[in-house]
Structures are given as structure tokens and as C-alpha cells.
Enzyme design. Structure first.
Site, PDB file in Angstrom:
ATOM      1  N   ASP A  30       0.942  -1.211   0.017  1.00 16.67           N
ATOM      2  CA  ASP A  30      -0.016   0.099  -0.042  1.00 16.67           C
ATOM      3  C   ASP A  30       1.003   1.198  -0.053  1.00 16.67           C
ATOM      4  O   ASP A  30       2.197   1.109   0.256  1.00 16.67           O
ATOM      5  CB  ASP A  30      -0.911   0.124   1.253  1.00 16.67           C
ATOM      6  CG  ASP A  30      -0.227   0.083   2.557  1.00 16.67           C
ATOM      7  OD1 ASP A  30       0.760  -0.979   2.680  1.00 16.67           O
ATOM      8  OD2 ASP A  30      -0.245   0.685   3.506  1.00 16.67           O
ATOM      9  N   GLU A  42       0.194  -0.748   5.917  1.00 21.56           N
ATOM     10  CA  GLU A  42       1.045  -0.327   6.500  1.00 21.56           C
ATOM     11  C   GLU A  42       0.951   1.269   6.727  1.00 21.56           C
ATOM     12  O   GLU A  42       1.120   1.961   7.858  1.00 21.56           O
ATOM     13  CB  GLU A  42       2.617  -0.233   5.936  1.00 21.56           C
ATOM     14  CG  GLU A  42       3.688  -0.334   6.940  1.00 21.56           C
ATOM     15  CD  GLU A  42       4.362   1.230   7.003  1.00 21.56           C
ATOM     16  OE1 GLU A  42       5.070   1.218   8.020  1.00 21.56           O
ATOM     17  OE2 GLU A  42       4.013   2.008   6.205  1.00 21.56           O
TER      18      GLU A  42
END
Lengths: 406, 406
Positions: free
Chosen positions: A41, A106
Site C-alpha cells: 500500500d 502499513e
């Protein structure tokens, strides 16, 4: 691909969290097992934010690869895959079994990951002998290994007065303005040089040993270059050692902003009814977030009594994370150092999974940086330099083969 | 419909300003001439902001008419038209000629209007004998006449450090954070009770005479009701007289917000690189904006030197407007008072055209309020009460006929 549950959005809607990839490569019982962590991500990005290229199309220019995630952290994930492909093509036998944990949350605090890893403590994680996280950056323009991360406690100071915003023409002069209370509270937290004016915090910081001080002496770091890269008129400290210690092994307090006050361009004649001041403290060993939160909130409550304002007030903890530090003298670090031939450093920021993995596996966790500190991770025009990508991939392959010596 | 020129938008585009209606009703040379001012533009409104009804469809509920502009200022404009229609239907001869000035930029600082009026000083405006502005609200739930408006000086404090926002994990501890400097600067401007800590300002305020003090004694105003309407825990002053004097005839300083810092919901670990603090000071006679600006900027510059921060700093004036006060003992006010049978008050806010019209015509300007102070002008669910609309329209008609007695 493991399902890790649901997330409730601020609007109340529930959505599925992105799955986590738990991969396995090799299961030779005679070999040790390395866990590689990465995330796919990224931070948000729009061309309109000031990107020179489409942020979601990798674009090469002047030896640099521009694109969101190129340095943080899609680039390093691809680096591992390229390194492994090359070793396989060259028919190099891997000296270790490898496990992969690649997640997609994250940048949003690794939501759901800690639970997913904890559930695998005695199964999938039980044979992990060391962990490598490639989600940090070189110090300046030089490779390094990182053995520490600061933790964080993030606070909201909420002050309110009237039931709705008021017009300063009609009401200015009779209102205890929450924004004035908030500015005063925030102004009391640090002195000009950033020293935290909250009793009890500095006492929690682990004393600096002579050995550790020598480590800072040896690090190759140019304060002038650092200063000119970020273009600040002055830093609060001057020497190499002071700068690194302030960024890595001392706590710091930053004021991030205010929610609820006028924040647009131009002028608005409003007396905001409810404002939320946001600040955080970076933690280092041996600061315990629970104890820090107790001290900080008691201090703020006491400050509020000193202020004597009749408004409504509350300080709350938004989130906290412990600092992480590793023993950089163990063999895991030694082989990585052999691969990289560079400095041991720490890092000022936080990667929540680092501490989780160290605690769950009970084994050494290594931060192996890939990109550079000027890669603009989280900002416009994020890039990875071609040299970093190629040499970083070589470093990963070398590190993998060097693990045979443990 | 008079063309009043162009406006340059923040994006650099030029657009035509909305035309101003200059209307004439009657030109009997034996009669005096009344100028009526109103505006037909409104504040922005979206159903999603929290309106219970479509803001642009007038909706009646419980004796209240909800809709953007119902109180500020489309409602009063329609009130004048209804009053004149009724007088015509009843065949009442108007004792005055009437001129109308209806504009469409009041909520954006009446851009272009001052120039348009100045250009008509010796022509269209030359025979105006008195002006009536119906763009203010009753004091509490009671009608009144207003003879004063406060002025304003609006300031930006700009403080910057690095060339871009920095991550508090990586940089917290070595940066002189602009946001900390700004909070400190803003915290120095007033004391807890709102007293302005800038030398030289209070000396400019015209002393309160015994006669004026008596005027405040006579005003029908309930401090407890005022306090409970806006739901504040305490006011900085307690008595009726102190509250009205603080809102109307004393300067006040309000802190409106900060541009450039994190202002969203949730947490962001940013050290903002450039922040702009916004505050304004309300002016009363005899505070001259030019002199106030000189004193305030010198004071802030001096504060900055005291702070001793190495960051970049500048305080600038965003805009200023003079206070306005009228002689409420003249015949124009007397006839209006006869029509309204109520108190003389002032108002804390600013309507720029008031002073312009008084200066250009050299004649009396009267503020005749129509709506109520709880009409939510500029906010969600703006309304005008049916009683205010009907009685207000009657008041306008009575005022028009009473003008015969001058």
C-alpha cells in the site's frame, strides 16, 4: 492470502481489510528461516498535488524512477523478488528458507496485522530465526543498517466553548475563545529550542553509554548537507552527534495542527467554537507509553488549571507505539554489515510491525534500508534512484547468501 | 443595472462583477430623498452542511421561514418591496422620493461598490437626504435602531522554516517548528479575559461619556438569556452594560485559525513547514486603521525579536475597515424611533457600505434591523420568523410615512 477481518470507516461503514500475503519459499529443516516483511500500500497521490509525472505510472528521468511507492515500499518488495529471481537463474542454492509477509495497510498503522501475526505465533512464525524489514532509507546518500526506531504517543487537546462557531464582530470581546486557550496550552509544552517542559519524561530516557557515544562519532553524516537539503535557517543542535542523538535516541515533541479552526486561504471572521490541538511525543527506550500517557495527561490537566479558563477541556491519547531497539552486535547484524559494509544507525520514525515481529519471534529483526532519505517518501515526486534499485537488489542477494555464515 | 467592473479570482481568471441595481421611485423636488440599501447575494449553503431543508427553497415550519438569505438579506429586500406595494394599494402618498441600491457582493466585502458609489457622488447620490440600511438584527428578541458598527483590521502572521513539510519521526527534535513559534506569538496577544496586550490601542478609544453610559443602562437586554442562547460556560464580563460595551464600543481581538498546519480529522505526523496564523482586531471610534496597523505590526515584530526564533517571519495586514458611528439624536433617528418605539444600540460587526454612504452623502445613515439575532445568518438553517417578516414590513411602511415629519 490471509483474511484479516473488517475495518469500520469514520462514516460507520464496515469494509474488508486488504488480505496479507504469507508466502513460503523452501522448507529445508536443516536451514534457518528468514522472514521478509514489506508493504504494497502507498500514501495517497494526485497529479494535482504537484507531481511532475503521473504518480501511478513509473517514469524514468535522469537516473531516477518516479512514482508513488517507488521507494516506500513497492520498490523494495520488487527488489526482493528480483534478487531471488537472479539467484534462481544463477542456480545459487539459498542458504535459508524464506517466509514473506507483505501487507496492504502499513500507511494506515498496519491495521489488523498485529492480530494476524499473533494468531500465527506458535505456527507459521514459530520457526522464524531472523526477520528483515526493508522499509527505511539510507542516512543521507550512504547505505546503513538500522537497529532502532522511536515510538510515539499522539495527543488531542479538545477545548470548546459555545454550541456553534460565532461571528467575531458580534461576539468578539465577551467570549473566552477556545483557540486562545489552545494556543496558550500548546505554547507551554516546549521551550524555543524544543526542550520538552513536562517533568518526568527525560528521567525515563536510558542513559547514553560511552560505547554508544562512540558509535555516533563513527557515523558518516554531514550536518551542513542535512541542513541544506531541508532548507532550514537553523537546527536546534549543531554537531553531528547532537543531531543524530536528537533525531534517534532522544524524545521530541511536535505540534501538528489544529482541527476546528479556520484553516482555509484568505480571511474568515469566525470565533471557532471547538478546537482540537494535535501534538505527539516520540519515545525512546526506556519510555513506556502507558507511563508517558499518564504523565503527559496529568501535566496538561495541571496546565489547564493554571490557565483558569471556564471553557470545556480534555486531553486524550489518539494512539501510542513503543520504541524499538535491537542488539546490533548479534550475528544477524554482522552478516548484513558484511553485505553492506556500512554504519549502524537508528531511525526517528516508527514502523509498528518491527516491535511486533521481534516480540512474537523472540529473534533478531534487522532494518535494511533500500532507498535514500531524499526519495520524497510520502511526498510529491517520490522516486527511487536507479543506482539504489540496482545496488539495493544486489545487497539483498548478498545478504541472503551471507546468511549461510550464521 | 450598473456594470461595476471585473474581479480577478484567486486562480487568475477575470470575471464580471454582478451588476448593482440603482433604482428610483419618485422625483418630486419638494420632497426629501431616502436611499435604501440592501443586498441579494448570500453566504454559501449546501444541504450537506447540516440543513434540515433545501437551503434554496423557502420552507415554512412552526412560524419560521427557513432558507438561505431569509434573514440576511433577501428577506429585508422583499420586505421593502412588500411595504411599498401595500402603501401603493392603499393609495398612501409617499412623503419622500426613494432611491434603491441593491448589490450582489456584500458577503464578499462589497467589492466594486465603493467605486461605483464614489463615481455617483455628485450625480445620483447628490440629492440623498438620508439612508436606511436593513441588514442587521434585533438585539435578542426585541427590535432596535443601530447607530454604530465596529471596524476591523485583519492580520496574517506567516512563519516558515523548511522548504516542505517534514516527518516528525525523522526530524522531530532538531527543527525550530514554525507551529510552535506561531502558538507562542498568538498566546501573547491577549490575556485570559481577552484584554489586548498591545500598548497604544486602548488609548485610541473615545472615552465613554456619562450620557452614553446612561444609554446602555436603558437598553433592554438579558445577559443570562444571551449567555444561554450561545451556550457558553462563562462570559469575560458579567453585567448588561459591560457585555454591550465589550461587544459594541470596545476593541476586541479574535484568533480565527491557522493555514498550513494539519487541520483534518485524525492524526498526521507532520511538522508543517509554513503556517499562517490569522487574527483580527475590531475597531471603535477613534481608532484609525492606518495607525492601528502601524502599532500592531510593530508590536508583533517586537514580539518576534523576543521569541528569538531563527525561522522566517512576517506579519501582514489582510484588510482593514474603519468603525462607523452616527448621531442618533438627529430627526432621522427620531422618526425611526417613533416607528419602532425601541432602544438605540450599536452592532459589533461591520457593513462596509455604511461608512461609504455616510461619507459620500454627508447625511444620516440609519440601521433598521429586520431579523433576529438568533436567525442563524451565515449558518445552517437560516430563518426569518413570520412575525419578524410581517411586523418588520409594517415597520418599514411606518418608517416611510413617518419621514413626512422631518
Amino acid at each position: 492470502l490471509a483474511d484479516i477481518g473488517m475495518q469500520t470507516l469514520p462514516n460507520g461503514k464496515d469494509i474488508k481489510l486488504p488480505t496479507v500475503l504469507f508466502g513460503v519459499l523452501g522448507n529445508d529443516e536443516l536451514k534457518k528461516t528468514l522472514l521478509i516483511y514489506g508493504h504494497v500500500d502507498v500514501q495517497p497521490a494526485n497529479k494535482e498535488d504537484g507531481w511532475n509525472t503521473d504518480p501511478f505510472r513509473l517514469t524514468e528521468k535522469d537516473g531516477k524512477l518516479y512514482g508513488r511507492g517507488s521507494s516506500d515500499d513497492k520498490g523494495p518488495v520488487i527488489g526482493w523478488i528480483n534478487a531471488l529471481e537472479t539467484l534462481r537463474r544463477k542456480k545459487v542454492t539459498l542458504p535459508v528458507n524464506i517466509k514473506f509477509c507483505f501487507e496492504g495497510m502499513e500507511e494506515s498503522g498496519s491495521k489488523g496485522l498485529e492480530e494476524a501475526l499473533s494468531a500465527r505465533k506458535d505456527t507459521w512464525l514459530s520457526d522464524v530465526d531472523f526477520t528483515c524489514i526493508c522499509d527505511t532509507a539510507w542516512l543521507g546518500k550512504k547505505p546503513c543498517l538500522q537497529y532502532g526506531l522511536r515510538g510515539i504517543c499522539y495527543y488531542f487537546i479538545t477545548i470548546s466553548s459555545s454550541k456553534q462557531d460565532l461571528h467575531s464582530g458580534d461576539f468578539g470581546g465577551v467570549i473566552y475563545e477556545p483557540m486562545k486557550d489552545l494556543c496558550w496550552m500548546l505554547s507551554q509544552l516546549t521551550d524555543l529550542d524544543g526542550k520538552i517542559n513536562i517533568e518526568g519524561l527525560s528521567e525515563m530516557v536510558r542513559p547514553l553509554t560511552d560505547e554508544e557515544r562512540r558509535l555516533y562519532d563513527e557515523i558518516d553524516f554531514d550536518p551542513e548537507e542535512f541542513k541544506s537539503n531541508i532548507c532550514v535557517p537553523e537546527l536546534t543542535v549543531k554537531t553531528k552527534q547532537e543531531i543524530l542523538i536528537s533525531r534517534w535516541r532522544n524524545p521530541s515533541l511536535s505540534v501538528h495542527g489544529v482541527e476546528g479552526a479556520f484553516s482555509g486561504a484568505g480571511a474568515k471572521t469566525v470565533i471557532p467554537a471547538k478546537v482540537v490541538g494535535k501534538f505527539s511525543i516520540r519515545l525512546v527506550p526506556d519510555m513506556d507509553p502507558v507511563e508517558v500517557n499518564r504523565i503527559v495527561i496529568a501535566h496538561l490537566d495541571n496546565l489547564w488549571r493554571q490557565r483558569g479558563s471556564p471553557n470545556h477541556y480534555k486531553t486524550t491519547v489518539c494512539h501510542s507505539g513503543k520504541p524499538w531497539i535491537s542488539d546490533h552486535c548479534n550475528p544477524h547484524y554482522s552478516v548484513a554489515a558484511k553485505a553492506i559494509k556500512r554504519d549502524y544507525t537508528r531511525e526517528g520514525g516508527a514502523i509498528p510491525v518491527t516491535l511486533t515481529l521481534q516480540e512474537l519471534t523472540g529473534k533478531s529483526v534487522l532494518l535494511l534500508p533500500f532507498g535514500r532519505s531524499d526519495d520524497m517518501a510520502h511526498w510529491q515526486n517520490e522516486k527511487i534512484e536507479v543506482r539504489n534499485f540496482i545496488e539495493g537488489t544486489k545487497l539483498m542477494a548478498t545478504y541472503l547468501t551471507e546468511l549461510s555464515s550464521i
